[in-house]
Design a protein around this motif. Structure first.
Motif, PDB file in Angstrom:
ATOM      1  N   GLN A   1       5.507  21.600  -7.367  1.00 27.16           N
ATOM      2  CA  GLN A   1       6.659  21.232  -6.561  1.00 27.16           C
ATOM      3  C   GLN A   1       6.638  19.717  -6.321  1.00 27.16           C
ATOM      4  N   PRO A   2       7.786  19.092  -6.087  1.00 31.24           N
ATOM      5  CA  PRO A   2       7.832  17.629  -5.954  1.00 31.24           C
ATOM      6  C   PRO A   2       6.998  17.148  -4.773  1.00 31.24           C
ATOM      7  N   PHE A   3       6.454  15.940  -4.946  1.00 32.46           N
ATOM      8  CA  PHE A   3       5.614  15.321  -3.922  1.00 32.46           C
ATOM      9  C   PHE A   3       6.172  13.933  -3.633  1.00 32.46           C
ATOM     10  N   ARG A   4       6.295  13.588  -2.344  1.00 30.32           N
ATOM     11  CA  ARG A   4       6.923  12.310  -1.959  1.00 30.32           C
ATOM     12  C   ARG A   4       5.879  11.317  -1.450  1.00 30.32           C
TER      13      ARG A   4
ATOM     14  N   ILE B   1      11.038   2.175   1.031  1.00 28.99           N
ATOM     15  CA  ILE B   1      11.066   2.719  -0.324  1.00 28.99           C
ATOM     16  C   ILE B   1      10.230   3.993  -0.351  1.00 28.99           C
ATOM     17  N   GLN B   2      10.828   5.070  -0.838  1.00 27.67           N
ATOM     18  CA  GLN B   2      10.137   6.329  -1.062  1.00 27.67           C
ATOM     19  C   GLN B   2      10.420   6.790  -2.474  1.00 27.67           C
ATOM     20  N   TRP B   3       9.551   7.643  -2.998  1.00 22.20           N
ATOM     21  CA  TRP B   3       9.817   8.218  -4.308  1.00 22.20           C
ATOM     22  C   TRP B   3       9.202   9.602  -4.405  1.00 22.20           C
ATOM     23  N   ASP B   4       9.885  10.465  -5.159  1.00 17.86           N
ATOM     24  CA  ASP B   4       9.421  11.817  -5.439  1.00 17.86           C
ATOM     25  C   ASP B   4       8.878  11.862  -6.861  1.00 17.86           C
ATOM     26  N   VAL B   5       7.796  12.607  -7.053  1.00 17.08           N
ATOM     27  CA  VAL B   5       7.265  12.818  -8.397  1.00 17.08           C
ATOM     28  C   VAL B   5       7.065  14.307  -8.626  1.00 17.08           C
ATOM     29  N   TRP B   6       7.379  14.738  -9.839  1.00 17.03           N
ATOM     30  CA  TRP B   6       7.124  16.106 -10.278  1.00 17.03           C
ATOM     31  C   TRP B   6       6.002  16.045 -11.307  1.00 17.03           C
ATOM     32  N   LEU B   7       4.930  16.749 -11.060  1.00 15.04           N
ATOM     33  CA  LEU B   7       3.790  16.743 -11.964  1.00 15.04           C
ATOM     34  C   LEU B   7       3.721  18.038 -12.761  1.00 15.04           C
ATOM     35  N   ASN B   8       3.390  17.914 -14.025  1.00 15.41           N
ATOM     36  CA  ASN B   8       2.988  19.047 -14.842  1.00 15.41           C
ATOM     37  C   ASN B   8       1.469  19.049 -14.925  1.00 15.41           C
ATOM     38  N   ALA B   9       0.875  20.217 -14.834  1.00 21.22           N
ATOM     39  CA  ALA B   9      -0.580  20.315 -14.909  1.00 21.22           C
ATOM     40  C   ALA B   9      -0.981  21.352 -15.948  1.00 21.22           C
ATOM     41  N   THR B  10      -1.943  21.002 -16.757  1.00 17.78           N
ATOM     42  CA  THR B  10      -2.531  21.923 -17.715  1.00 17.78           C
ATOM     43  C   THR B  10      -3.968  22.202 -17.275  1.00 17.78           C
TER      44      THR B  10
ATOM     45  N   GLU C   1       9.606  25.319 -10.605  1.00 15.77           N
ATOM     46  CA  GLU C   1       8.312  24.896 -10.054  1.00 15.77           C
ATOM     47  C   GLU C   1       7.517  26.144  -9.662  1.00 15.77           C
ATOM     48  N   ASP C   2       6.277  26.230 -10.139  1.00  8.82           N
ATOM     49  CA  ASP C   2       5.507  27.457  -9.927  1.00  8.82           C
ATOM     50  C   ASP C   2       4.107  27.195  -9.372  1.00  8.82           C
ATOM     51  N   LEU C   3       3.887  26.000  -8.811  1.00 13.45           N
ATOM     52  CA  LEU C   3       2.603  25.713  -8.176  1.00 13.45           C
ATOM     53  C   LEU C   3       2.867  24.857  -6.931  1.00 13.45           C
ATOM     54  N   THR C   4       2.297  25.270  -5.801  1.00 17.96           N
ATOM     55  CA  THR C   4       2.571  24.603  -4.523  1.00 17.96           C
ATOM     56  C   THR C   4       1.363  23.802  -4.049  1.00 17.96           C
ATOM     57  N   TRP C   5       1.623  22.919  -3.088  1.00 14.89           N
ATOM     58  CA  TRP C   5       0.591  22.117  -2.454  1.00 14.89           C
ATOM     59  C   TRP C   5       0.180  22.758  -1.126  1.00 14.89           C
ATOM     60  N   GLU C   6      -1.068  22.554  -0.745  1.00 16.12           N
ATOM     61  CA  GLU C   6      -1.562  23.034   0.547  1.00 16.12           C
ATOM     62  C   GLU C   6      -2.285  21.890   1.243  1.00 16.12           C
TER      63      GLU C   6
ATOM     64  N   LEU D   1       0.828  -1.195   0.000  1.00 22.07           N
ATOM     65  CA  LEU D   1       0.000   0.000   0.000  1.00 22.07           C
ATOM     66  C   LEU D   1       0.868   1.254   0.000  1.00 22.07           C
ATOM     67  N   THR D   2       0.286   2.363  -0.408  1.00 13.92           N
ATOM     68  CA  THR D   2       1.015   3.606  -0.625  1.00 13.92           C
ATOM     69  C   THR D   2       0.506   4.690   0.315  1.00 13.92           C
ATOM     70  N   GLU D   3       1.425   5.502   0.832  1.00 11.27           N
ATOM     71  CA  GLU D   3       1.055   6.593   1.726  1.00 11.27           C
ATOM     72  C   GLU D   3       1.857   7.842   1.365  1.00 11.27           C
ATOM     73  N   ALA D   4       1.226   8.998   1.511  1.00 11.17           N
ATOM     74  CA  ALA D   4       1.889  10.260   1.173  1.00 11.17           C
ATOM     75  C   ALA D   4       2.820  10.702   2.299  1.00 11.17           C
ATOM     76  N   VAL D   5       4.000  11.182   1.946  1.00  5.36           N
ATOM     77  CA  VAL D   5       4.894  11.870   2.872  1.00  5.36           C
ATOM     78  C   VAL D   5       4.630  13.369   2.798  1.00  5.36           C
ATOM     79  N   GLY D   6       4.450  13.879   1.559  1.00  8.65           N
ATOM     80  CA  GLY D   6       4.096  15.283   1.389  1.00  8.65           C
ATOM     81  C   GLY D   6       5.033  16.021   0.453  1.00  8.65           C
ATOM     82  N   PRO D   7       4.792  17.306   0.235  1.00  6.89           N
ATOM     83  CA  PRO D   7       5.614  18.112  -0.677  1.00  6.89           C
ATOM     84  C   PRO D   7       7.060  18.203  -0.189  1.00  6.89           C
ATOM     85  N   GLN D   8       7.967  18.364  -1.161  1.00  5.15           N
ATOM     86  CA  GLN D   8       9.394  18.495  -0.889  1.00  5.15           C
ATOM     87  C   GLN D   8       9.921  19.801  -1.486  1.00  5.15           C
ATOM     88  N   SER D   9      11.164  20.101  -1.177  1.00  6.56           N
ATOM     89  CA  SER D   9      11.776  21.337  -1.691  1.00  6.56           C
ATOM     90  C   SER D   9      11.924  21.281  -3.203  1.00  6.56           C
ATOM     91  N   ASN D  10      11.827  22.442  -3.846  1.00  5.92           N
ATOM     92  CA  ASN D  10      11.970  22.508  -5.295  1.00  5.92           C
ATOM     93  C   ASN D  10      13.330  21.994  -5.730  1.00  5.92           C
TER      94      ASN D  10
END
Length: 557
Positions: A200-203, A351-360, A134-139, A120-129
């Motif tokens: 911004q990256p999300f872990r 195991i952790q991983w960071d993802v960078w998303l592009n959004a249109t 990166e021009d959009l942040t998470w809240e 199963l997968t769980e969020a760690v949260g946003p990480q540093s740019n």
């Protein structure tokens, strides 16, 4: 709504069960007509070179008295793996369409059947740019905050019970482009404005999961005892009866006590089921239609805190459509990213991983000013959501060998403690007609009996092996109509996995199977039957437990 009762008699319900569960129900045929192997066991005659995918002759083998014996016949087979296959190698071959009979890469003469482990997968949260653009942040939004109950809970039931992260569509900012095909005053032809943003990256990380209703969304089941929807691991336990739902409740890679160890990790399917965006939504009115599309810009994988991939740039497509309850909206959900890692053994590692998303983001509207120019809104809208518990998505670890510690032709005793099944107190995974009928395929064994319609199915092709016992005389009783006479057994808690709460407050904690010593399998739930689905519940069949084994002991013969 409570499942509709099966409108038939007990014999009809038994027949329906066989139709719904063909994987666990041996056909009741004459003994001579029952197949003994779904896969065919062979011995390679001459060495097959690496990369040689042509057909080669192999001796056909059969199981007699617990030992593989030659039949005197040969069959053409095809190796579809990468390594050299020495002469004398024994393997299980299976039909593979026009290619005939095929088998995968072998290891030391033993069959190799690879499976992916699931976590199963769980969020760690946003990480540093990282990239600097990166021009959009998470809240972060706690439970019951704005952005959940107002609309999101209509589409992803249960999200209001847990926190999540959001990213707003920047509709108050100047758009990057606009498609306005018709500019006639008073026209109702819609225009579409577009904004492109880099988040911004999300872990994320693999996780053992959590107790309670609604820790994960992906896959849910109504609990009649609790009168509420039950999410996440509760539903994952509930789905163990279905093929492909095997998983280990652990926040680490495979441990040393598993029958699949040692395992070489060579790749990951990174779950992004926790990321959702509104592909199309009217929000407050039909005057404006908001939209969002996502893709993965890059990813990075960490094993035990060590960066093992670096930042791997894409783009990687991750979207799939997901239907919401409100007909004005549709959603796009993240799926998986296939990530390659250097092949190595990683025992009990995080195991952790960071993802960078592009959004249109898009805004489609009809409102215009006096000069007939499109008027966009002055308010940003939450458009992307990331559930802190990963929406129940599985991250897959590649690959474990089902036969890692199992020798070809290995025989075990299966002892039914407390009662008999099919009139017997034990069976072996060998032929013993007419006392019992045995049928095997890759990673599974099944038994039928001459004196009754009872059945036993041993499913060991996954990380957590399961034994399913069917008692025909107890199936579909009048006072427990949904119970189909089946109870599922799993290895007793061995301290290798994390337990979690399921329906009715029951805690499910699996153990490991020791193929070289006695392992006790304990009951974990009964299988329920409705006309259109199955479910697993510890309360089903409770009144008939005296007809079922209190436990099952599996040990080498």
């Amino acid at each position: 709504m409570r499942p509709r009762k099966i409108s038939t008699d007990r014999d009809g319900a038994r027949a329906l069960r066989r139709l719904m569960r063909p994987d666990t129900s041996p056909q009741r045929l004459r003994p001579a007509a029952i197949p003994k192997q779904s896969g065919v066991t062979v011995e390679i005659v001459d060495e097959i070179a690496a990369g040689d995918y042509s057909q080669h002759q192999a001796k056909l083998l059969t199981m007699q008295g617990g030992q593989l014996q030659e039949t005197g016949n040969t069959v053409p087979v095809r190796h579809v793996g990468e390594s050299v296959v020495p002469a004398g190698t024994r393997a299980i071959v299976e039909p593979c369409g026009r290619l005939g009979l095929c088998f995968a890469r072998t290891d030391g003469g033993q069959p190799e059947v690879n499976i992916s482990l699931q976590r199963l997968t769980e969020a760690v949260g946003p990480q540093s740019n990282y990239f600097g653009d990166e021009d959009l942040t998470w809240e972060y939004k706690p439970p019951y905050s704005y952005g959940t109950r107002s609309f999101l809970d209509d589409y992803l039931p249960g999200w209001s019970r847990n926190g999540h992260w959001t990213a707003d569509g920047p509709f108050s900012e100047p758009y990057d482009s606009i498609d306005d095909p018709l500019t006639v005053p008073g026209s109702t032809v819609p225009w579409t404005a577009t904004w492109n943003r880099k988040l911004q990256p999300f872990r994320w990380e693999i996780s053992p999961g959590h107790d309670g209703a609604a820790p994960n969304w992906r896959g849910w089941q109504w609990s009649w005892q609790r009168s509420e929807h039950w999410w996440g691991q509760g539903s994952r336990y509930n789905w163990l009866i279905y093929p492909g739902t095997d998983y280990g409740p652990s926040g680490a890679t495979l441990g040393p006590n598993s029958h699949l160890w040692p395992m070489t990790l060579s790749g990951l399917d990174l779950s992004l089921y926790g990321h959702w965006c509104f592909k199309r939504h009217g929000f407050q009115s039909y005057v404006y239609m908001y939209g969002c599309e996502m893709e993965c810009r890059a990813y990075r994988v960490w094993i035990d805190g060590v960066d093992v991939t670096g930042v791997v740039s894409g783009p990687f497509a991750i979207g799939e459509p997901a239907t919401g309850r409100n007909r004005r909206a549709s959603l796009t959900a993240g799926t998986h990213i296939e990530a390659a890692v250097t092949a190595a053994q990683h025992q009990s590692k995080s195991i952790q991983w960071d993802v960078w998303l592009n959004a249109t983001f898009t805004l489609q509207g009809t409102t215009r000013d006096f000069s007939d120019n499109p008027i966009t809104t002055a308010t940003d809208k939450p458009m992307i959501f990331s559930h802190e518990f990963g929406a129940g998505g599985f991250t897959r670890l590649k690959s474990a060998n089902v036969y890692q510690q199992i020798n070809q032709g290995q025989v075990w005793d299966f002892t039914f403690n407390g009662v008999t099944v099919g009139g017997l107190s034990s069976v072996q995974n060998t032929d013993n007609e007419p006392t019992w009928y045995w049928d095997s395929s890759t990673g599974s064994d099944r038994w039928g009996f001459d004196t009754s319609a009872d059945e036993v199915y041993f499913r060991w092709w996954g990380e957590i092996p399961l034994i399913i016992v069917y008692i025909d005389s107890a199936a579909f009783p009048a006072d427990d109509w949904w119970w189909g006479g089946e109870f599922i057994y799993a290895p007793a808690d061995s301290g290798d996995y994390t337990g979690h709460q399921t329906f009715s407050g029951f805690r499910y904690t699996p153990g490991v199977w020791n193929v070289d010593a006695a392992t006790t399998f304990v009951p974990i739930g009964g299988v329920g039957y409705a006309p259109d689905h199955l479910w697993l519940d510890p309360q089903l069949g409770v009144g008939y437990r005296d007809q079922l084994p209190s436990s099952i002991t599996v040990e080498p013969a």
